[in-house]
Design an enzyme around this catalytic site. Structure first.
Site, short mmCIF file in Angstrom:
data_model
loop_
_atom_site.label_atom_id
_atom_site.label_comp_id
_atom_site.label_asym_id
_atom_site.label_seq_id
_atom_site.Cartn_x
_atom_site.Cartn_y
_atom_site.Cartn_z
N SER B 146 0.84 -1.19 0.00
CA SER B 146 0.00 0.00 0.00
C SER B 146 0.88 1.25 0.00
CB SER B 146 -0.93 -0.05 1.22
OG SER B 146 -2.05 0.77 1.04
N ARG B 218 -12.64 6.31 8.99
CA ARG B 218 -12.00 5.00 8.99
C ARG B 218 -12.96 3.89 8.51
NH1 ARG B 218 -6.96 3.34 8.27
NH2 ARG B 218 -6.57 1.39 9.30
N ASP B 312 -8.19 -7.03 -4.71
CA ASP B 312 -7.90 -5.72 -4.12
C ASP B 312 -8.81 -4.66 -4.76
OD1 ASP B 312 -6.79 -3.32 -3.20
OD2 ASP B 312 -4.73 -4.05 -3.31
N HIS B 345 -7.88 -5.54 -0.27
CA HIS B 345 -6.58 -4.88 -0.09
C HIS B 345 -5.83 -5.42 1.13
CE1 HIS B 345 -3.69 -1.66 -0.41
NE2 HIS B 345 -3.95 -1.27 0.81
N ASP B 346 -6.57 -5.72 2.19
CA ASP B 346 -5.96 -6.23 3.43
C ASP B 346 -5.15 -7.51 3.24
OD1 ASP B 346 -6.51 -4.37 5.34
OD2 ASP B 346 -8.27 -5.37 6.17
#
Lengths: 368, 368
Positions: B146, B218, B312, B345-346
Site C-alpha cells: 500500500s 475510517r 484488491d 486490499h488487506d
C-alpha cells in the site's frame, strides 16, 4: 405531457412488517400521461434512496427535471402518450409522504426516532394502497432502479398477479454487507453529528449550512455510485486549479465533485429520513417471510426483465445474473440484459440511452 | 529475534518537495536482527497509512504483535537470522517521528495545521537520511504494501543505486481518484468534527472517547480494505443477535465490525496525522518531477518485484500490471505476481502465507 402531483391522506392503518402500524399516513405521488378508461395502461415507477415522486417533467423555476426524465415522457422509453405513469414518494422519505418528521397523530410533534422502521415490503404495501385508492388493481409494469428495483421485485413476489412485467435495474435480491458497509458511513456520520442532536434538530436546522453528517455519509454514497473507471474518466488526477498542490486542504477535482454534490443534498434531504431509508435498503431480503429465495421467486407471475450494468460497483451484475439463472431453471418468463458501461451504479440514471429501447420493446411487445 | 527501538534526532534540515523545510526532525525506527560487518544484509520495510515502525515482534503487555509479524522474524519470509530489518515511522505520522503534533522548534507548541505537507518523496528522503546516519548506503531490498509500496517505488526511482530489489505489494504508481474519494470521507469527517476544532484539540482530547470524524472516515477506509466477496464470507447478512431487526440502530455484523475496528483506532491515531498522511497518499505520483512515468521508471536500477492481489478493491491489479508491462518493454529486471485472493486490499497484511515464499525466493536468489 400531463403532470399531476397529489397527496392522498389515508385514515386506515398501514400494517408494517415490524408489527407496528402507521396511522394515519399520507402518500405524495406524481402522474404522467392519462389513465385510459379500461385502466389498463398503468406503469408504476419506483424511486431510489435519494429520489422522490418527481420522476419526470420540469417544475416551474426548477433547473433540473425529474430524476428519470430521459426515460419518461412523450415518445420516450416509457411513452406518456400511451401510458399512465405513477410515481410515489416512498413512506419514510421526506418529500411529502409520511416519514420521521411527519407529525405523530394525534400530536403535532414529529415522530423523529419514534417513527417505525419501514421496509421495502412496507413501501410497496403503501403503494398498493394508493393504487387501489385510484381504482387501479393491475398494472402493465413496475419499473425501478436500485432501491426502486428492490420494490419492483418485492411487488412481484408479494402480489403475484398485480403486474404483467417488472423491470428492476441495477439492484439485487438481498442487500450484501458491502452495501450495508457503505450505508454505515452515513449512519455513523449522522448519529455522531452534534447538530443532529439524536434526532431532535429543528425542522429547518439544516436549511442553510446543511447537515455535516449527511454530507459526509453522502460522499461514501457517491463513491459507491461511481466506479474507478468512471472516476478516471471524469476527474483523472486533475487538481483544482486555484488550490496549491502542497496545501493540506487543496483539492483534487474528485474532491471538489464530492463537496459540491453533497453540500446541496445535505440541505435538502432530511437526515432522519436518510437513516430510515438506509435501514429499509439494509434489511431488504426478498426471501424474508418465505422459506427461501427460491420459494419467494417461484411465486412471481409477472415477466421479469432484469437489467444490470457491467461497471456497477454497488449492486454487481452477478447478483442479477443469479436471479436470472434461478428464473431460467424455474422456467419462469424473464429476460436478462447486462449493459456495457463503466459508469458505475449511476448508469441507470445517466445512461438511459443504453437501455430505454429495451424497456420500450418490453412494453410494446405487450401491446402487440 | 533481537528487536531495538530508537529515535534519532536530526538537526540538519529536511528539504521537502513543497520547498519547505523540516528542521529539526526526529525519526523513530525499529530494527530486527543484526547488521553484519559488511553492512550488506539490510532490508528496509515501509509501512502503510495506519502503520508504524513496529512491524514485528511483541512488545511486553501488548496483545498483538507488529503489523507484519507473519512475514518478519527468524526463519520467516524476511528472515531476521540473516537480515537486518529496519522499519521507520514515516514523518507526518504520530508514533514517534516528527508530525503535526510535534513541537514547532523553537517553540514548545505543536505545529498542528502549520505542519508542512509531506509527500512520499519526503518520507523516503527522511528514511535515506536515517540509513546514512546508521552508515548504511546500500540495501538488499525495500519492501512495503500500500503506501509502503509507494515508498519502495519512489525509493527506486529517486535513488537508483540504493537497493538491489524493491518489492512493492498492493500499491500503484499514481493514486487514482477512486482512492482519493475514499480518503475524502475521512478528510471531511475530521474537518467537520467540532471536537477536531480546526486542529486545535488538546493532545489528549481523544484518548477516551476517540475522534468521531476519524472513526467515521475510517469506516470508509475499512470498506476499501475489504471486498464484496470478503465481506460476504466474513459477515454475510448476519445480524447482531441481541439487536432487533426492526430497531433503527440494530446492526448487521458488518456494522459491528466497522464500529469495533474504528473505535479503538480513533482513540490511538492522531487525526491531524491522518490528514497529512492521506494527503501524501493522494499526491503520490511516481512521475511527478520527471518528464513522464516512463522517464521515472526508466531510472530504476533495482530489480522490481511487483505483487498484486486479485481481490484488491483499493489498488487494482491492473495498476501493478501496467507497471510490469512498462518494465518488460524497457527490458528492466522485474517480476510480477498476481496473488489469487478475494480478501481485498488487506490481503497484503493477512494472507502473508500466499506470498511470503515469493519474497523469500527473491532474497535467497540474491544470496545465491
Amino acid at each position: 405531457m400531463k403532470i399531476e402531483t397529489h397527496t392522498t391522506h389515508f385514515t386506515s392503518p398501514l400494517y408494517l412488517e415490524s408489527g407496528r402500524i402507521l396511522e394515519p399516513y399520507e402518500i405524495r405521488y406524481e402522474t404522467y400521461g392519462e389513465l385510459n378508461e379500461a385502466k389498463d395502461n398503468v406503469i408504476l415507477v419506483c424511486h431510489a434512496l435519494s429520489g422522490s415522486h418527481h420522476a419526470a417533467g420540469l417544475y416551474e423555476g426548477e433547473r433540473k427535471p425529474g430524476w428519470w426524465d430521459a426515460l419518461i415522457g412523450p415518445g420516450k422509453g416509457i411513452d406518456t402518450d400511451r401510458y399512465f405513469v405513477v410515481c410515489t414518494n416512498v413512506i419514510g422519505s421526506c418529500f411529502g409522504s409520511t416519514g420521521p418528521m411527519s407529525p405523530q397523530y394525534p400530536s403535532e410533534e414529529p415522530y423523529r426516532l419514534k417513527f417505525p422502521v419501514v421496509t421495502i415490503k412496507d413501501m410497496i404495501r403503501a403503494q398498493r394502497q394508493l393504487l387501489s385508492h385510484l381504482g387501479i388493481h393491475h398494472v402493465k409494469a413496475i419499473v425501478g432502479g436500485s432501491m426502486g428495483g428492490m420494490q419492483a421485485l418485492q411487488f412481484a413476489v408479494d402480489y403475484p398477479g398485480f403486474a404483467d412485467h417488472i423491470i428492476p435495474l441495477a439492484t439485487t435480491y438481498a442487500t450484501r454487507p458491502w452495501v450495508i458497509a457503505f450505508n454505515k458511513v452515513a449512519v455513523e456520520a449522522i448519529r455522531r453529528d452534534p447538530r443532529f442532536d439524536n434526532g431532535n434538530y429543528a425542522p429547518d436546522a439544516f436549511k442553510e449550512h446543511g447537515c455535516d453528517g449527511l454530507a459526509v455519509g453522502r460522499i461514501a454514497g457517491h463513491i459507491s455510485y461511481l466506479s474507478p473507471q468512471s472516476m478516471d474518466r471524469k476527474f483523472g488526477r486533475n487538481y483544482v486549479a486555484t488550490d496549491g498542490l502542497f496545501e493540506l486542504f487543496g483539492r483534487y477535482e474528485v474532491e471538489r465533485y464530492m463537496e459540491y454534490n453533497t453540500a446541496n443534498f445535505s440541505r435538502i434531504f432530511d437526515p432522519l429520513s436518510y437513516l430510515y431509508i438506509v435501514k429499509a435498503i439494509n434489511t431488504f431480503n426478498l426471501s424474508r417471510g418465505y422459506d427461501s429465495l427460491h420459494d419467494a421467486v417461484s411465486r412471481i407471475r409477472a415477466q421479469v426483465h432484469l437489467i444490470s450494468f457491467a461497471g456497477d460497483y454497488l449492486f454487481f451484475p452477478e447478483e442479477m445474473e443469479h436471479l436470472a439463472k434461478m428464473l431460467r431453471r424455474n422456467g419462469q418468463a424473464h429476460s436478462y440484459h447486462e449493459i456495457e458501461s463503466d459508469y458505475g451504479h449511476d448508469a441507470f440514471l445517466v445512461e438511459v440511452d443504453k437501455f430505454d429501447f429495451i424497456i420500450r420493446e418490453i412494453l410494446e411487445e405487450e401491446c402487440g
